[in-house]
Design an enzyme around this catalytic site. Structure first.
Site: not given
Ligand code: GLY
Length: 422
Positions: A114, A179
């Protein structure tokens, strides 16, 4: 005489366009005024020295923060930058700088994927406004750290170090989630500012594999695709935050629309544009999408044939919770997608504006001083994990304000505020 006739013919549409511009600009400025009120109050309770970053609220309505190693610390500084972008308030910029700089240790963080969210929403915005070389160097180092998670055999960046299936029978060691498309923007930036094309190569290879393995033929998306690192082949297609392996998690679809649009911007490869448009059309045309365009947390909630894994808390939840975060991400993405979509662009633009009006209504927007100072209500973190259900979430606010800035520029015909630039 001819000139007068022409003028009389076009005058109504000119007046209509002018009155729309005034309406747009009032809507946008009202919402930024409101955002500023929320943020001012949040700044009174959130303490940058404590290195705790606003994320959501608990059952008693009290602010919940995280440390910097969770996936969301970049959004609060990003919110400050987004609001500064509109109102140019120096005090807000000073806060944005403090909150951004607190995240510097993350430039060497390699524990999950992330880093793009964490650093590009904070330092990316900071660099966009200040052109401070130190920020650029921190972003490039962050891109190096993110790149350590790339595996040439799978052609993908590993999202999490492991993933335990909700079916209770399997633990995967190379999961990739939809994501992850969002984190690629940091890599494109690093290639643009350094001339080192290896970052871009990783981003494009990851995006191509996501397109191939994670997007279904109807342009819906799997949340999690797990790879075998010896063969590079797909080992499993599952869900972590959606209803079922074969369902479409609303926020996952939103990340895909945004991610593929951004990758098209950076690559000009038409396959990515087609994918972004297909995913957007799936969202827009879905029969289960409520009239206000704010989706339920999963598109397949109302349908048969979508069965959660035995260990998923989705088995215990029947309420049709909305996810405002999926709506705000989609609004921001569709505004950009509209620019690349020719005649179809108007459909995406109008849909985005409809979403923004829904989110700005009392149904979703909190009165300043309530909602623990978050702007939007009614998002969902993860129903399968029984976490953050029907609450405010910092990233819903972030993409709402980003979309408002995009709307602001676009309604005035100004250049769009994208920032993968040197
Ligand atoms: N990237 C984690 C979420 O969207 O919850």
């Amino acid at each position: 005489m001819k000139k007068i006739i022409i003028l009389l013919t076009i005058l109504p549409s000119l007046l209509f366009a002018k009155s729309n511009l005034i309406k747009d600009s009032l809507f946008i400025s009202e919402n930024f005024k409101n955002a500023q009120k929320h943020l001012n109050k949040m700044l009174q309770v959130a303490d940058v020295k404590a290195l705790q970053y606003p994320r959501t609220i608990n059952k008693n309505g009290v602010l919940v923060t995280t440390d910097m190693y969770d996936w969301t610390p970049g959004f609060f500084p990003g919110l400050l930058w987004n609001t500064y972008e509109f109102n140019q308030d120096d005090k807000l910029q000073a806060e944005a700088i403090k909150w951004t700089q607190s995240l510097e240790p993350l430039k060497n963080f390699e524990e999950h994927h992330d880093l793009g969210f964490m650093m590009y929403c904070s330092y990316g915005n900071a660099y966009r406004f200040t052109k401070n070389k130190l920020y650029k160097d921190i972003l490039v180092q962050s891109a190096r750290s993110l790149s350590t998670r790339y595996n040439a055999t799978t052609g993908s960046i590993k999202s999490w170090n492991t993933f335990n299936s909700w079916h209770g029978n399997k633990k995967y060691s190379f999961p990739v989630i939809i994501d992850n498309m969002m984190n690629l923007e940091l890599l494109f930036f690093a290639s643009a500012v350094t001339g080192d094309t290896s970052f871009k190569h990783i981003a494009l290879t990851h995006a191509l594999n996501t397109m191939k393995n994670q997007i279904r033929s109807d342009y819906s998306s799997y949340h999690v695709v797990c790879y075998d690192t010896l063969t590079g082949k797909v080992e499993g297609t599952e869900t972590a935050q959606g209803l079922a392996d074969n369902s479409t998690w609303a926020r996952g679809q939103a990340w895909g629309i945004y991610g593929f649009t951004m990758v098209y911007r950076e690559s000009k490869d038409k396959r990515f544009l087609k994918t972004a448009q297909g995913m957007a059309d799936y969202f827009i045309n879905h029969p289960n999408l409520p009239a206000d365009k704010v989706p339920y947390w999963d598109f397949n909630l109302l349908e048969k044939g979508y069965i959660p894994g035995v260990n998923s808390n989705a088995n215990n939840v029947n309420d049709l919770f909305r996810d405002a975060s999926a709506a705000s991400i989609t609004a921001s993405a569709l505004l950009e997608l509209s620019l690349y979509s020719g005649v179809k662009g108007k459909k995406y633009y109008d849909f985005a504006i409809q979403i923004l009006h829904s989110l700005a209504s009392a149904n979703y927007m909190a009165t300043p001083g309530t909602n623990a100072n978050f702007i939007l209500k009614h998002s969902v973190g993860s129903i399968p994990h029984n976490g953050e259900i029907d609450v405010p979430l910092i990233y819903a606010d972030y993409y709402f304000l980003e979309a408002l800035n995009r709307y602001n520029q676009m309604s005035q015909g100004k250049p769009f505020p994208f920032w993968v630039k040197k």
